[in-house]
Motif scaffolding. Structure first.
Motif, PDB file in Angstrom:
ATOM      1  N   SER A   1       0.837  -1.205   0.000  1.00 40.79           N
ATOM      2  CA  SER A   1       0.000   0.000   0.000  1.00 40.79           C
ATOM      3  C   SER A   1       0.870   1.251   0.000  1.00 40.79           C
ATOM      4  CB  SER A   1      -1.034   0.004   1.122  1.00 40.79           C
ATOM      5  OG  SER A   1      -0.526  -0.496   2.305  1.00 40.79           O
TER       6      SER A   1
ATOM      7  N   ASN B   1      -2.082   4.292  12.810  1.00 37.38           N
ATOM      8  CA  ASN B   1      -0.739   3.832  13.187  1.00 37.38           C
ATOM      9  C   ASN B   1       0.054   5.096  13.518  1.00 37.38           C
ATOM     10  OD1 ASN B   1       1.779   2.720  13.386  1.00 37.38           O
ATOM     11  ND2 ASN B   1       1.996   2.241  11.226  1.00 37.38           N
TER      12      ASN B   1
ATOM     13  N   ASP C   1      -7.016   4.881   4.990  1.00 38.25           N
ATOM     14  CA  ASP C   1      -6.028   3.800   4.953  1.00 38.25           C
ATOM     15  C   ASP C   1      -6.425   2.750   5.986  1.00 38.25           C
ATOM     16  OD1 ASP C   1      -3.875   2.118   5.229  1.00 38.25           O
ATOM     17  OD2 ASP C   1      -2.369   3.704   5.028  1.00 38.25           O
TER      18      ASP C   1
ATOM     19  N   TYR D   1      -5.163  -2.037   8.791  1.00 31.52           N
ATOM     20  CA  TYR D   1      -5.385  -2.957   9.921  1.00 31.52           C
ATOM     21  C   TYR D   1      -6.847  -3.369  10.051  1.00 31.52           C
ATOM     22  CZ  TYR D   1      -0.739  -1.268  10.727  1.00 31.52           C
ATOM     23  OH  TYR D   1       0.584  -0.954  10.542  1.00 31.52           O
TER      24      TYR D   1
ATOM     25  N   THR E   1      -4.184  -3.825   2.596  1.00 34.29           N
ATOM     26  CA  THR E   1      -2.913  -4.531   2.378  1.00 34.29           C
ATOM     27  C   THR E   1      -3.029  -6.004   2.769  1.00 34.29           C
ATOM     28  OG1 THR E   1      -0.567  -4.554   2.944  1.00 34.29           O
ATOM     29  CG2 THR E   1      -2.052  -3.862   4.678  1.00 34.29           C
TER      30      THR E   1
ATOM     31  N   SER F   1      -0.153  -7.282   3.878  1.00 31.27           N
ATOM     32  CA  SER F   1       1.054  -7.382   4.697  1.00 31.27           C
ATOM     33  C   SER F   1       0.761  -7.864   6.108  1.00 31.27           C
ATOM     34  CB  SER F   1       1.735  -6.010   4.802  1.00 31.27           C
ATOM     35  OG  SER F   1       2.228  -5.608   3.559  1.00 31.27           O
ATOM     36  N   LYS F   2      -0.380  -7.442   6.654  1.00 30.73           N
ATOM     37  CA  LYS F   2      -0.609  -7.620   8.091  1.00 30.73           C
ATOM     38  C   LYS F   2      -1.402  -8.901   8.359  1.00 30.73           C
ATOM     39  CE  LYS F   2       1.159  -3.455   8.196  1.00 30.73           C
ATOM     40  NZ  LYS F   2       2.515  -3.201   8.662  1.00 30.73           N
TER      41      LYS F   2
ATOM     42  N   ARG G   1       4.875  -7.588  -0.694  1.00 32.59           N
ATOM     43  CA  ARG G   1       4.486  -6.250  -1.096  1.00 32.59           C
ATOM     44  C   ARG G   1       3.187  -6.281  -1.908  1.00 32.59           C
ATOM     45  NH1 ARG G   1       5.100  -4.241   1.878  1.00 32.59           N
ATOM     46  NH2 ARG G   1       5.372  -2.112   1.159  1.00 32.59           N
TER      47      ARG G   1
HETATM   48  C1  LIG Z   1      -1.343   2.806   8.125  1.00 31.10           C
HETATM   49  C2  LIG Z   1      -0.439   2.017   7.218  1.00 31.10           C
HETATM   50  N1  LIG Z   1      -0.604   2.094   5.901  1.00 31.10           N
HETATM   51  C3  LIG Z   1       0.167   1.403   5.056  1.00 31.10           C
HETATM   52  C4  LIG Z   1       1.195   0.598   5.521  1.00 31.10           C
HETATM   53  C5  LIG Z   1       2.086  -0.077   4.536  1.00 31.10           C
HETATM   54  O1  LIG Z   1       1.643  -1.321   4.222  1.00 31.10           O
HETATM   55  P1  LIG Z   1       2.273  -2.123   2.991  1.00 31.10           P
HETATM   56  O2  LIG Z   1       3.114  -3.179   3.588  1.00 31.10           O
HETATM   57  O3  LIG Z   1       1.080  -2.647   2.240  1.00 31.10           O
HETATM   58  O4  LIG Z   1       3.055  -1.142   2.153  1.00 31.10           O
HETATM   59  C6  LIG Z   1       1.413   0.486   6.894  1.00 31.10           C
HETATM   60  C7  LIG Z   1       2.505  -0.353   7.387  1.00 31.10           C
HETATM   61  O5  LIG Z   1       2.934  -0.342   8.491  1.00 31.10           O
HETATM   62  C8  LIG Z   1       0.580   1.223   7.757  1.00 31.10           C
HETATM   63  O6  LIG Z   1       0.761   1.190   9.081  1.00 31.10           O
END
Ligand SMILES: Cc1ncc(COP(=O)(O)O)c(C=O)c1O
Length: 367
Positions: free
Chosen positions: A98, A171, A195, A198, A221, A223-224, A232
């Motif tokens: 993201s 975050n 965004d 989470y 995303t 990722s989490k 990615r």
């Molecule tokens: C609020 C927020 N947006 C985006 C991201 C980035 O995520 P990605 O791994 O998809 O680039 C993070 C990662 O910590 C995040 O905390």
């Protein structure tokens, strides 16, 4: 041309730019703690310590076409994401994380002198990506409980405002923003980027509203929740005409075949992965209770997979360093908005136990 000659040609607004302070690599932490990589507990980047679905690894091993460029139109990826989000694929574009999507959105909307409303303390990529486009981040600080100040945001809107960016939950603080506040921001007509990195841990999304509001963009995303940070894979959910523009300005082949396989197999294994998300949410609540027992910490309630704490005796840096020496990595923040604070990712129950024991040891050493 001399090196200095080349440097003189750099865009003046970027000459003094400092990079984004990303988390340290596993290898760096292991070396600092003199531990093998396998013994490091990495709680500094909100990663998923359960890892990805085993189905992903199995399917990657079987794929036979890595020598061929992937589908630049992202057909399969967008259809998979349609199935997952419940929003038509014409609304969806994927990217290499993201982070990359934030950059694309900025490139589409923000030029020199344009303003982006940013709600610190928050994810610093929002400021960084604004500055990379020579835009201006207009900071509207959150209140003392880290809630977004909706009245102040509305006041900060000018003719130059191109975007409002809201991380929900936020975050590093884990704070959610109620939907009624988001609706109030949408009613201003200014493009709003929500965004939701989470969202799988919070359960609250504004995704269905993209059908109703042509100024809403949502970022997600893998990722989490899916444990795929190193692949990615991020995606945006847009009004269809904005999705078309993003498709037009992105680099070709920007989403790898491996990423599409990872998404397909994660979604094939969604019950298993969501079971892990549930465990992380349960562990978050246990970690919160454990942190509350430490008199000199003030943890904040979180809807994400991490917990933010004020360190009331001014020792955040020492805690960070003491934990690092034991192979436990957390995020430390000492800027004026965060005062003296740490952010701790939620791992497995055994990680919580090791972390709390280590914090108590550091406390005893100081006494
Ligand atoms: C609020 C927020 N947006 C985006 C991201 C980035 O995520 P990605 O791994 O998809 O680039 C993070 C990662 O910590 C995040 O905390």
């Amino acid at each position: 041309m001399s090196k200095e000659g080349i440097v003189k040609l750099i865009r003046p607004d970027l000459v003094n730019i400092s990079g984004y302070a990303a988390s340290e690599s596993l290898e760096e932490v292991a070396a600092a703690a003199k531990l093998p990589v396998s013994e490091v507990i990495k709680l500094d980047a909100n990663e998923n310590l359960y890892g990805c679905s085993p189905k992903v690894l199995e399917a990657l091993g079987k794929y036979g076409s890595f020598s061929i460029y992937p589908d630049t139109g992202q057909r399969e990826m967008r259809e998979l994401l349609q199935g997952y989000t419940g929003v038509g694929s014409e609304h969806i574009v994927a990217a290499g994380g993201s982070d990359q999507m934030i950059g694309l959105i900025m490139q589409l909307f923000v030029g020199p002198g344009d303003e982006v409303i940013n709600l610190p303390p928050t994810f610093d990529i929002f400021r960084f990506a604004t500055v990379l486009c020579n835009g201006r981040a207009v900071n509207v600080p959150r209140d003392e409980n880290y809630n977004a100040d909706i009245a102040a945001i509305k006041k900060a809107i000018t003719k130059k405002t191109k975007l409002i960016i809201l991380a929900n939950p936020n975050n590093p603080t884990g704070t959610p923003t109620p939907q009624k506040d988001i609706l109030e921001l949408l009613d201003t007509g200014v493009p709003l980027l929500a965004d939701e990195a989470y969202v799988e841990f919070s359960g609250e999304t504004v995704t269905p509203l993209v059908n109703k509001y042509d100024n809403l963009m949502v970022l997600r995303t893998f990722s989490k929740w899916a444990g795929l940070a190193s692949f990615r894979i991020g995606y945006g959910i847009f009004p269809p005409e904005i999705a078309d523009y993003i498709m037009n300005i992105k680099m070709p082949y920007s989403v790898s075949a491996a990423s599409t396989i990872a998404v397909r197999e994660s979604l094939n294994d969604i019950g298993f992965l969501m079971g892990r998300v549930k465990k992380i949410v349960a562990e978050r609540e246990r970690l919160y209770e454990e942190l509350k027992k430490i008199e000199w910490l003030k943890p904040f309630p979180s809807e994400a997979n991490f917990i933010f704490c004020h360190v009331l005796n001014g020792t955040a840096r020492q805690i960070h360093e003491g934990l690092m020496g034991r192979g436990i990595l957390i995020r430390y923040a000492g800027n004026h908005l965060l005062k003296d604070a740490i952010r701790i990712g939620v791992g497995k129950p055994e990680h919580t136990d090791i972390l709390i024991k280590a914090i108590r040891e550091i406390e005893a050493e100081r006494a």
